[in-house]
Design an enzyme around this catalytic site. Structure first.
Site, short mmCIF file in Angstrom:
data_model
loop_
_atom_site.label_atom_id
_atom_site.label_comp_id
_atom_site.label_asym_id
_atom_site.label_seq_id
_atom_site.Cartn_x
_atom_site.Cartn_y
_atom_site.Cartn_z
N HIS A 1 -35.06 -10.24 11.84
CA HIS A 1 -36.17 -9.44 11.30
C HIS A 1 -37.46 -10.25 11.25
CE1 HIS A 1 -33.91 -5.88 9.71
NE2 HIS A 1 -32.91 -6.73 9.91
N HIS B 1 -34.46 -2.73 13.14
CA HIS B 1 -35.29 -1.54 13.36
C HIS B 1 -35.15 -1.03 14.80
CE1 HIS B 1 -36.77 -2.42 9.33
NE2 HIS B 1 -36.90 -3.68 9.74
N GLU C 1 -42.60 -4.82 14.20
CA GLU C 1 -41.40 -5.63 14.01
C GLU C 1 -40.33 -5.32 15.04
OE1 GLU C 1 -38.11 -6.73 10.51
OE2 GLU C 1 -39.64 -5.19 10.16
N GLU D 1 -35.56 -13.78 8.47
CA GLU D 1 -36.91 -13.21 8.40
C GLU D 1 -37.86 -14.24 9.02
OE1 GLU D 1 -37.91 -10.30 7.55
OE2 GLU D 1 -36.55 -9.41 6.08
#
Length: 253
Positions: A79, A10, A24, A141
């Site tokens: 992430h 992102h 995030e 993640e």
């Protein structure tokens, strides 16, 4: 030379997952920068390119194109999860074999060793960065931003550094990276040909609160009051010793 492409997920107009006062994009960037610094500072034979080093908007295609054009040996996308779960999980593209699976297994296991997260397992997904990268690729993640317990951990800078360390340990193992020699910065307040003179100075230093020792090096009895991996810490002690009346120097070995 191992070429590692690190992709903090992102960024810019895309905040990624949000929750508990966190975004995030900020967490992934902090983890990625710390990871980059660990690898470059502590290991030999590694070069790194990042998809972003600030709060920029970078498309998925721009990310994989950058890695492909650079000729990266490995693509690692970082992430933070969301959706009500908890813990850590990793992804590779479905149907790939070694070395992608081997790298993923090693890195995943090292991260789990380092962090206090539930292990949600090693998974596959048709994510763009895994599908369009021409080199072995993995996506991690790291906790759930919308889970209060995970978020509490993710708010800690030291915990984010631990996540980065886990990734670094995994990459180092997977690619057999060699650690750089440790440089010690030593603080010395005297060197003598006669041991009794060195002992006298060491005793004086101890009386003023310094942890002094006498070492025989290069034919001289040297009085040392500290040794550090950080030059800044060594200089700080040397300044303290000078203020106490000692002729302190800092040298490295």
């Amino acid at each position: 030379m191992v070429k590692l492409f690190i992709d903090p997920g992102h960024g810019g107009s895309d905040p990624g997952a949000v929750g508990n006062g966190l975004q995030e994009k900020n967490l992934t960037l902090q983890i990625a920068i710390t990871l980059r610094d660990i690898l470059l500072n502590e290991y030999e034979g590694v070069t790194i390119l990042m998809s972003r080093t600030g709060d920029q908007t970078v498309s998925l295609s721009e990310r994989t194109n950058a890695a492909n054009n650079w000729g990266a040996d490995y693509y690692l996308s970082i992430h933070i999860n969301a959706g009500g779960g908890t813990g850590f999980e990793s992804y590779i593209y479905p149907g790939v074999g070694a070395p992608t699976t081997t790298y993923r297994d090693i890195i995943h296991d090292e991260i789990i060793k380092a962090v206090d997260f539930v292990d949600r397992g090693k998974k596959t997904a048709n994510f763009h960065v895994l599908r369009e990268s021409r080199m072995p690729a993995m996506l991690t993640e790291n906790g759930f931003i919308d889970n209060p317990n995970d978020a509490k951990k993710l708010k800690s800078t030291s915990f984010l550094a631990t996540i980065a360390t886990g990734h670094a340990n995994g990459l180092a193992r997977a690619f057999n990276l060699t650690r750089k020699p440790t440089i010690l910065y030593k603080v010395q307040i005297g060197a003598f040909r006669i041991k009794s003179n060195a002992d006298k100075l060491a005793a004086d230093a101890r009386s003023k609160g310094f942890d002094a020792i006498v070492l025989l090096r290069d034919g001289l009895y040297k009085v040392q009051i500290g040794a550090f991996t950080s030059k800044e810490n060594a200089e700080s002690l040397a300044t303290k010793a000078r203020n106490a009346g000692f002729d302190a120097i800092v040298y490295s070995e």
